[in-house]
Design a protein around this motif. Structure first.
Motif, short mmCIF file in Angstrom:
data_model
loop_
_atom_site.label_atom_id
_atom_site.label_comp_id
_atom_site.label_asym_id
_atom_site.label_seq_id
_atom_site.Cartn_x
_atom_site.Cartn_y
_atom_site.Cartn_z
N PRO A 290 -48.07 30.28 61.20
CA PRO A 290 -48.17 28.89 60.77
C PRO A 290 -47.00 28.04 61.30
O PRO A 290 -45.93 28.55 61.58
CB PRO A 290 -48.14 28.98 59.25
CG PRO A 290 -47.56 30.30 58.93
CD PRO A 290 -47.81 31.21 60.08
N VAL A 291 -47.29 26.73 61.42
CA VAL A 291 -46.29 25.76 61.83
C VAL A 291 -46.10 24.79 60.67
O VAL A 291 -47.06 24.40 60.02
CB VAL A 291 -46.74 25.00 63.10
CG1 VAL A 291 -45.79 23.87 63.45
CG2 VAL A 291 -46.90 25.96 64.28
N GLY A 311 -47.39 24.33 70.53
CA GLY A 311 -47.42 25.46 69.60
C GLY A 311 -48.39 25.29 68.45
O GLY A 311 -48.64 26.22 67.69
N VAL A 312 -48.97 24.09 68.33
CA VAL A 312 -49.92 23.83 67.24
C VAL A 312 -51.34 24.06 67.76
O VAL A 312 -51.68 23.64 68.87
CB VAL A 312 -49.77 22.39 66.70
CG1 VAL A 312 -50.94 22.00 65.81
CG2 VAL A 312 -48.46 22.28 65.92
N PHE A 313 -52.15 24.74 66.94
CA PHE A 313 -53.54 25.00 67.33
C PHE A 313 -54.29 23.68 67.44
O PHE A 313 -54.16 22.80 66.58
CB PHE A 313 -54.20 25.91 66.28
CG PHE A 313 -55.57 26.35 66.68
CD1 PHE A 313 -55.75 27.49 67.46
CD2 PHE A 313 -56.70 25.63 66.28
CE1 PHE A 313 -57.02 27.90 67.83
CE2 PHE A 313 -57.97 26.02 66.65
CZ PHE A 313 -58.12 27.17 67.43
N SER A 314 -55.07 23.54 68.49
CA SER A 314 -55.82 22.29 68.69
C SER A 314 -57.30 22.59 68.81
O SER A 314 -57.68 23.51 69.53
CB SER A 314 -55.32 21.60 69.97
OG SER A 314 -56.05 20.43 70.20
N PRO A 315 -58.21 21.88 68.13
CA PRO A 315 -57.91 20.77 67.20
C PRO A 315 -57.23 21.27 65.93
O PRO A 315 -57.42 22.41 65.54
CB PRO A 315 -59.29 20.21 66.89
CG PRO A 315 -60.24 21.33 67.09
CD PRO A 315 -59.66 22.18 68.17
N LEU A 316 -56.48 20.36 65.35
CA LEU A 316 -55.64 20.69 64.19
C LEU A 316 -56.44 21.40 63.09
O LEU A 316 -57.55 21.01 62.78
CB LEU A 316 -55.04 19.41 63.60
CG LEU A 316 -53.85 19.64 62.68
CD1 LEU A 316 -52.58 19.89 63.51
CD2 LEU A 316 -53.64 18.45 61.75
N ARG A 317 -55.81 22.45 62.53
CA ARG A 317 -56.47 23.21 61.48
C ARG A 317 -55.42 23.50 60.41
O ARG A 317 -54.35 24.04 60.72
CB ARG A 317 -56.97 24.53 62.10
CG ARG A 317 -58.11 25.19 61.39
CD ARG A 317 -58.75 26.22 62.32
NE ARG A 317 -57.82 27.31 62.61
CZ ARG A 317 -58.07 28.29 63.50
NH1 ARG A 317 -59.20 28.32 64.19
NH2 ARG A 317 -57.19 29.24 63.72
N PHE A 340 -37.68 28.98 55.88
CA PHE A 340 -38.88 29.22 56.69
C PHE A 340 -38.42 29.56 58.11
O PHE A 340 -37.60 28.86 58.70
CB PHE A 340 -39.81 28.00 56.68
CG PHE A 340 -40.99 28.15 57.59
CD1 PHE A 340 -41.96 29.13 57.32
CD2 PHE A 340 -41.15 27.36 58.73
CE1 PHE A 340 -43.06 29.28 58.17
CE2 PHE A 340 -42.25 27.51 59.56
CZ PHE A 340 -43.20 28.48 59.27
N GLN A 341 -38.99 30.65 58.67
CA GLN A 341 -38.50 31.16 59.95
C GLN A 341 -39.28 30.62 61.16
O GLN A 341 -38.83 30.77 62.29
CB GLN A 341 -38.58 32.71 59.97
CG GLN A 341 -37.80 33.38 58.87
CD GLN A 341 -36.30 32.99 58.89
OE1 GLN A 341 -35.68 32.91 59.94
NE2 GLN A 341 -35.74 32.71 57.71
N GLY A 342 -40.43 29.99 60.90
CA GLY A 342 -41.28 29.57 62.02
C GLY A 342 -40.88 28.21 62.58
O GLY A 342 -39.83 27.66 62.27
N LYS A 343 -41.79 27.68 63.43
CA LYS A 343 -41.56 26.39 64.08
C LYS A 343 -41.71 25.26 63.06
O LYS A 343 -42.66 25.25 62.26
CB LYS A 343 -42.57 26.23 65.21
CG LYS A 343 -42.51 24.91 65.94
CD LYS A 343 -41.29 24.80 66.85
CE LYS A 343 -41.19 23.42 67.51
NZ LYS A 343 -39.94 23.28 68.27
N VAL A 344 -40.79 24.31 63.07
CA VAL A 344 -40.83 23.17 62.14
C VAL A 344 -40.73 21.87 62.95
O VAL A 344 -39.88 21.75 63.84
CB VAL A 344 -39.68 23.23 61.12
CG1 VAL A 344 -39.81 22.08 60.10
CG2 VAL A 344 -39.64 24.57 60.41
#
Lengths: 568, 568
Positions: A290-291, A311-317, A340-344
């Motif tokens: 997750p982002v 890095g974000v799934f497209s289309p947005l989910r 939180f360790q992921g992308k922010v």
């Protein structure tokens, strides 16, 4: 026109499938009549409106140098196969077979046919540019036709296509059409805005939508009341705040916030403004992890913008509750960036907050006094929110306002999409073959009728702009069959206004005043003159504009000049 | 209009599939462009003609009290099933399915939809009569589309439908439409005739076709130049001769007529006129036995009339050679009534002959001096021939002439055919429900374009009637790029004529005179003004009407008034 000789058909109640005001009023006023889902008869009163709309469009297209032709409704599949649209387009493209089992389509637009014409007819740069248009029946087999003529299956559209030797000339014609469209909607008497319809540069040159402004419009539009800037809310840039982030002054403090699942509940519980909170939205990333997206609590995520982030799934989910619990150890509503360790990503407006409130990653707990960089790492800053009223305008002049609109026109720089697929070439000045540049320019003729009503109505009915009203003036006699003098005065005024070229209707149906007034207010005729014995004894007639609260008495001898004056 | 800004596309040669002159000239002049069999783009020049035709029709329909609406091209099958036409109509009715697999048709006409509208909208005799019309795209999936717009698949038609409380009122409106159609075709500038289209009374009231007169027309029309009588040749009555049969004076004599198989050969061989012979035509009878039809040798059998005779198989079927040999003992060409035992009909004109020539029922032999009643029994007398020029007119005034025509309009008393099938009722004055009476009235808008050309052309191209010409006047400069004075004079006249509301085109393409003149003669602009330095030195310009053999010199100072005078 004499009402008794005309086709007037008003209903007290709209049919139950009419959901929006324009659809209801069009049905009640007898402008249209449903034949099948999304397929309407244009009744006499409605056709008068359509013809007036068409004529204004035609005059302005001609004035802009475009040339009218007409392409068939039924078009052979071969051309649509050349561009691939015969297979690629969904069920909206109605396909059919003739008696010899050859494939055809009903035209939803005519890029293929016009390009086929031009590639055969135009050989040399000397014959360019050309802008060819038609006002013709279109068919789109909408899955769920609704809103009357606003989203019908069979409708009338003006579609124009321009052909050029180079991109600069396409841009010149695009501006020419932009100006023509502005004249068209101005003459139609509608409040409208040209809205940038792509994410390109400010005032994006590639595509504009023309919207009729109406509270009931399906699109939200951000515009600058002091400049020409306007864009779909999804596309309008939320510029970075001019302010910088204040220095942290409060300590990070975990507080119990029982039951505060939403920003509204949280702000109310803490007695702070929502703009002092940072909300966390978790979406799926490309990599299956997750982002986290951070926004000011009072702002809305813009899904179009967020969907384009790296890095974000497209289309947005949006991430599932299970994914969220897994990654943050808490339910949505108590989530935050700490640990939180992921992308922010953080929105530009949230990035300048200090001493903010954030979720604590523990159910029913939040932190106050949270500070970016101190309590959690600096996230990547991006524009990921919808603009709101009062935001600075992206063109640097003043601030944005928000309105709602109905798309009634669209101009588009097609470039070489169709000309390349269909090998539409010309011989350039240097003797070499080149692919033509193309633009296309659409106006929904029947849709304008609906949009005009959405913008102009009250509880009595439609209020037409004069330029497209089915009739401009109605003469209402009090006691048509009873009073010879009333009849005489009515006929006299009727003849005088007709002779002056005014589109006048004389209501000689001998209806009772209540029913008669209700009909014409529902139909929306802009000007009304009432002639009755009582007034005539005083030497007056009564004039009332459709938006006027009260009638104005006008001396009998002055009425003709008075009404003509309204058109001067 | 400036030609350089317009879309002019002329061809030296017509495409090979263009069979008739109007199709060839329309293709060559760039009025239409084929998209698929029987489906044409209306190119800019052609659309100007169509719009002018439409406007004249619209004005006259409105003047006649008809009310315009518009019904969809795509119509649901249910209504067509109500009248049975969904199943009964052949493949000309194009059927299609939408995305939900519901059945629809493309409208070839709109009787079903208009009747559906009226049965819902009209309740009372007080709302009748009404005449509703549309000018709309039609589709008929012709098996063999040809002749360009004359027999296309997609075309534009004006179709009107009237509704009445009783037959007398229908007849009144029928006459009203008859008059409106006469005004329409007069204003279109076409030579036309209204032709009785059924076998009813003289001047048949049930149905009339309107034909544009042209040598190339597909229908032969018998008309009385001195009265309004006109009928399709198939339907025109050949009235009985005023003369009675002379007394027989010659003896029946068998003569050898070797090789005389046809009436022409026989008459030439015997050195007599064909009108002195009686020819025998054998057709199949109801009962399986052949029926003999006798006509004057110079007359043609009328198959429609003969097909209605008692005992004759309908539709008419010629007997096979074998049947003929069997019944007469000779080959066709030598057949006659003597000794034939079956049913015999004789045409009115043949019935008054005496001393005639007939077949001898023996190969290569005929009888001369044959007499009815003496040599064979008196056959039943009937009208079974086509009328010919010079026949007495059935209305008793003068004689008939024959011309050829192209059907461009049709008016029809439908009576209750559709209203009964669709239960289209009204409440009569006595409070009881009654079925409405209906009429329908069609004009082929795009067909008129073709018919106008068939009537008006020469070897250079089209000669438009002024009222429907794409442009009324063309200004042709000699040396546009070369002479400033020529340009100045052209612009001045162009502006003056435009200001006067004249539809003028200025040919500023800088073409050579030959090519320029050829283009405008092909396109068929009725009036041409040529402006060149040589003329200007003499103080003149050259005017030439499209039908004029030579140009007329007009003084520069008078040209504006001269051209305006052509429109006075």
């Amino acid at each position: 026109m004499r009402a008794s000789k005309y086709f007037i058909s008003s209903l007290k109640e709209a049919p139950s499938d009419a959901e929006i005001v324009s659809h209801k009023l069009m049905m009640r006023a007898g402008l249209i009549k449903k034949l099948s889902a999304g397929i309407y008869n244009y009744m006499p009163m409605g056709l008068r409106v359509i013809r007036k709309i068409e004529n204004i469009i035609r005059e302005e297209m001609n004035r802009a140098g475009a040339i009218e032709l007409s392409m068939p409704v039924v078009q052979p599949a071969e051309l649509w196969q050349e561009t691939g649209r015969f297979d690629k387009m969904g069920d909206e493209l109605l396909r059919l077979k003739d008696r010899h089992q050859r494939d055809f389509v009903l035209q939803p637009t005519s890029e293929e046919v016009i390009t086929d014409i031009v590639r055969q007819e135009i050989r040399s740069y000397r014959q360019l540019p050309k802008n060819l248009y038609q006002i013709q029946t279109k068919f789109r087999d909408e899955r769920r036709p609704r809103f009357g003529v606003m989203r019908g299956r069979e409708f009338t559209m003006k579609d124009a296509y321009s052909f050029h030797t180079n991109f600069d000339d396409l841009k010149r014609e695009y501006q020419n059409m932009f100006d023509a469209y502005s004249r068209i909607f101005t003459r139609l008497g509608l409040e409208f805005r040209a809205v940038a319809a792509d994410t390109g540069a400010i005032g994006g040159t590639g595509s504009h939508e023309f919207h009729v402004i109406a509270e009931t419009g399906e699109d939200a539009i951000a515009y600058n009341p002091d400049s020409a800037y306007a864009a779909n809310v999804e596309l309008a840039e939320a510029v970075a705040p001019a302010t910088t982030r204040p220095t942290a002054s409060a300590a990070l403090t975990k507080v119990h916030t029982p039951g505060a699942k939403t920003i509204e509940q949280l702000a109310a519980f803490l007695k702070i403004d929502a703009s002092q909170t940072i909300k966390s939205v978790i979406v799926d990333g490309d990599a299956g992890v997750p982002v986290l997206l951070l926004l000011r609590g009072d702002h809305e995520l813009n899904e179009v913008k967020a969907g384009k982030l790296a890095g974000v799934f497209s289309p947005l989910r949006f991430a599932s509750p299970a994914t969220i619990r897994d990654a943050f150890g808490a339910e949505p509503g108590s989530i935050g960036p700490i640990d939180f360790q992921g992308k922010v990503y953080i929105d530009r407006s949230a990035a300048v907050l200090a001493d903010a409130v954030i979720g604590a990653n523990e159910n029913d707990y939040h932190y106050t006094g949270a500070n970016i960089g101190r309590d959690f790492p600096e996230p990547e800053v991006a524009d990921i929110r919808n603009v709101v009223a009062g935001d600075p305008s992206p063109d640097g002049q003043g601030t944005l306002a928000i309105c709602r609109g109905i798309e009634v026109g669209h101009i588009f720089q097609l470039r070489t999409k169709y000309s390349e697929a269909m090998n539409c070439k010309f011989i350039a000045e240097d003797g070499k073959e080149q692919i033509m540049e193309m633009g296309c320019y659409g106006v929904g003729v029947t849709r304008i009728m609906g949009a005009a009503i959405e913008q102009n109505f009250d509880d009595k009915g439609i209020i037409w702009p004069v330029s497209i009203a089915p009739f401009e003036v109605v003469i209402c006699p009090m006691g048509w069959s009873r009073s010879e003098e009333v009849r005489k005065q009515c006929e006299q005024l009727y003849n005088a206004l007709q002779a002056a070229g005014i589109d006048v209707v004389l209501d000689d149906r001998d209806e009772r005043p209540g029913a008669m007034f209700a009909d014409w207010e529902l139909i929306g005729v802009p000007h009304r003159v009432v002639i009755g014995d009582r007034g005539l004894k005083e030497g007056v007639m009564e004039y009332q504009g459709r938006r006027d609260a009260e009638a104005t008495k006008v001396a009998v001898g002055e009425i003709e000049a008075f009404v003509k004056g309204l058109f001067a």
